[in-house]
Design an enzyme around this catalytic site. Sequence first.
Site, mmCIF file in Angstrom:
data_model
loop_
_atom_site.group_PDB
_atom_site.id
_atom_site.type_symbol
_atom_site.label_atom_id
_atom_site.label_comp_id
_atom_site.label_asym_id
_atom_site.label_seq_id
_atom_site.Cartn_x
_atom_site.Cartn_y
_atom_site.Cartn_z
ATOM 1 N N ALA A 37 -100.828 123.342 -17.873
ATOM 2 C CA ALA A 37 -100.566 122.330 -16.688
ATOM 3 C C ALA A 37 -99.345 123.055 -15.829
ATOM 4 O O ALA A 37 -98.242 122.823 -16.413
ATOM 5 C CB ALA A 37 -100.204 121.050 -17.071
ATOM 6 N N SER A 71 -90.984 119.897 -14.376
ATOM 7 C CA SER A 71 -92.077 120.066 -15.286
ATOM 8 C C SER A 71 -92.924 119.075 -15.134
ATOM 9 O O SER A 71 -92.963 118.238 -14.206
ATOM 10 C CB SER A 71 -91.412 120.409 -16.688
ATOM 11 O OG SER A 71 -92.442 120.698 -17.626
ATOM 12 N N ASN A 72 -93.922 118.827 -16.296
ATOM 13 C CA ASN A 72 -94.841 117.921 -16.261
ATOM 14 C C ASN A 72 -94.964 117.328 -17.616
ATOM 15 O O ASN A 72 -94.366 117.960 -18.588
ATOM 16 C CB ASN A 72 -96.164 118.057 -15.606
ATOM 17 C CG ASN A 72 -96.805 119.398 -16.190
ATOM 18 O OD1 ASN A 72 -97.094 119.418 -17.508
ATOM 19 N ND2 ASN A 72 -96.810 120.657 -15.541
ATOM 20 N N TYR A 73 -95.854 116.487 -17.995
ATOM 21 C CA TYR A 73 -96.166 115.825 -19.324
ATOM 22 C C TYR A 73 -96.886 116.358 -20.162
ATOM 23 O O TYR A 73 -97.177 115.868 -21.132
ATOM 24 C CB TYR A 73 -96.565 114.188 -19.109
ATOM 25 C CG TYR A 73 -95.272 113.391 -18.622
ATOM 26 C CD1 TYR A 73 -94.375 113.109 -19.179
ATOM 27 C CD2 TYR A 73 -95.534 112.611 -17.312
ATOM 28 C CE1 TYR A 73 -93.513 112.084 -18.713
ATOM 29 C CE2 TYR A 73 -94.930 111.754 -16.815
ATOM 30 C CZ TYR A 73 -93.536 111.566 -17.506
ATOM 31 O OH TYR A 73 -92.507 110.785 -17.160
ATOM 32 N N SER A 74 -97.467 117.513 -19.978
ATOM 33 C CA SER A 74 -98.459 118.507 -20.871
ATOM 34 C C SER A 74 -97.774 118.425 -22.163
ATOM 35 O O SER A 74 -96.681 119.162 -22.335
ATOM 36 C CB SER A 74 -98.849 119.637 -20.170
ATOM 37 O OG SER A 74 -99.532 120.507 -21.175
#
Length: 398
Positions: free
Chosen positions: A275, A207-210
């Site tokens: 994102a 995943s990512n930090y969004s």
Amino acid sequence: MLKGKHIILGICGGIAAYKSATLLRLLVKAGAEVQVVITPAGKEFITPVTLSALSGKPVVSEFFSANTGEWHSHVDLGLWADAMVIAPATASSIAKMAHGVADNMLITTYLSAKAPVFVAPAMDLDMMAHPSTVANLELLRSYGCHIIEPAEGELASHLVGKGRMEEPEKIFDVLDDFFTPKDLAGRRVLITAGPTRERIDPVRYISNYSSGKMGYAIALEAARRGADVTLVSGPVSIGIDHPRVRVVSVESAREMLDASMAAWPESDVAVMCAAVADYAPASAADSKIKREHQDVPVLHLVKNPDIAATLGQCKRPGQILVGFALETDHEIDNAAEKIRRKGLDAIVLNSLRDAGAGFGVDTNKVTIIAADGTSTPYPLKPKAAVAADIIDYITTKN
Ligand code: C5P
């Protein structure tokens, strides 16, 4: 929306009067000019000193000032106001308002007010349910008053039921909403927000930090402006509470694509704020990949679908598709290329260079680039204000 608005805050004698100070604070913070009018009983529950300090104006309660004999004109006050909000409104004041019993400054001001009137009742559950209160509120409704229904919950009497004055934040929202232009009324807006999660096994993902904050702010602003919003959201820790926002919770890019494609044909505008993870594991393991007895696993990744580009390919004339971009170099050129490749009408360029812009924070600094290459830069602002700029841009440029 309340900036510069003249608001009369009427306060009656009920325990909930302590919450009026919070409402007053919210209104003043939003830039409204607030004149407090309090009933004699109201002063038993909260002091005029607190209220005049918060509003920056002497509180009005009597027809005359005891010291100077100065006449307080309820007629002038009634004409000055852009809105009057009575919070808390007790059973007795509601009855007086309904029947024109003008025996105190608050009721005479109400009778003189030309502006819209909002009434937030607060009383015990049995008083609230009594046929005379129900009938009086109905009368006020028939006179055009906006009744902000009390909430259910524990009351000052420790009984539980309907009668708690609605929370100051909610009352503030009702007023703010009233003054917000509904320039997106009847329009359907699709928004993607947050990260996606691409499953590796039942306990792990890419995943990512969004945080989803920017997309949620745009969803709320579009709804405030009258749009029916479908918010396709990846997993985030924030929520949204607006009757015109429908949240479709998804996890992976594939799910986000399906939910977005389902909503797109009916939508007038789409803002792709999510994102989306660029890659996903080619296949997810059915059971947890064990650390023991295994070599270091190798993840085979496949490219995720480009949701914005897929929507762009089936865009009808008149539909507006707006994307987001986060570039670190050659920002304008890369954004222009993205507009072409994804079939966008405009792209919102996020800056990663500026402190206070980007993931997780509550502020953002954007430049909007149109398909014809024109770029509109905006200063660093709270995400709610950035959302208003983006919606303004969409409504004025299209
Ligand atoms: O290509 P890039 O990820 O920089 O593009 C960003 C824009 O495209 C954003 O609007 C994002 O929501 C959207 N996007 C998408 N699906 C992807 C990747 C990006 O909708 N798989």
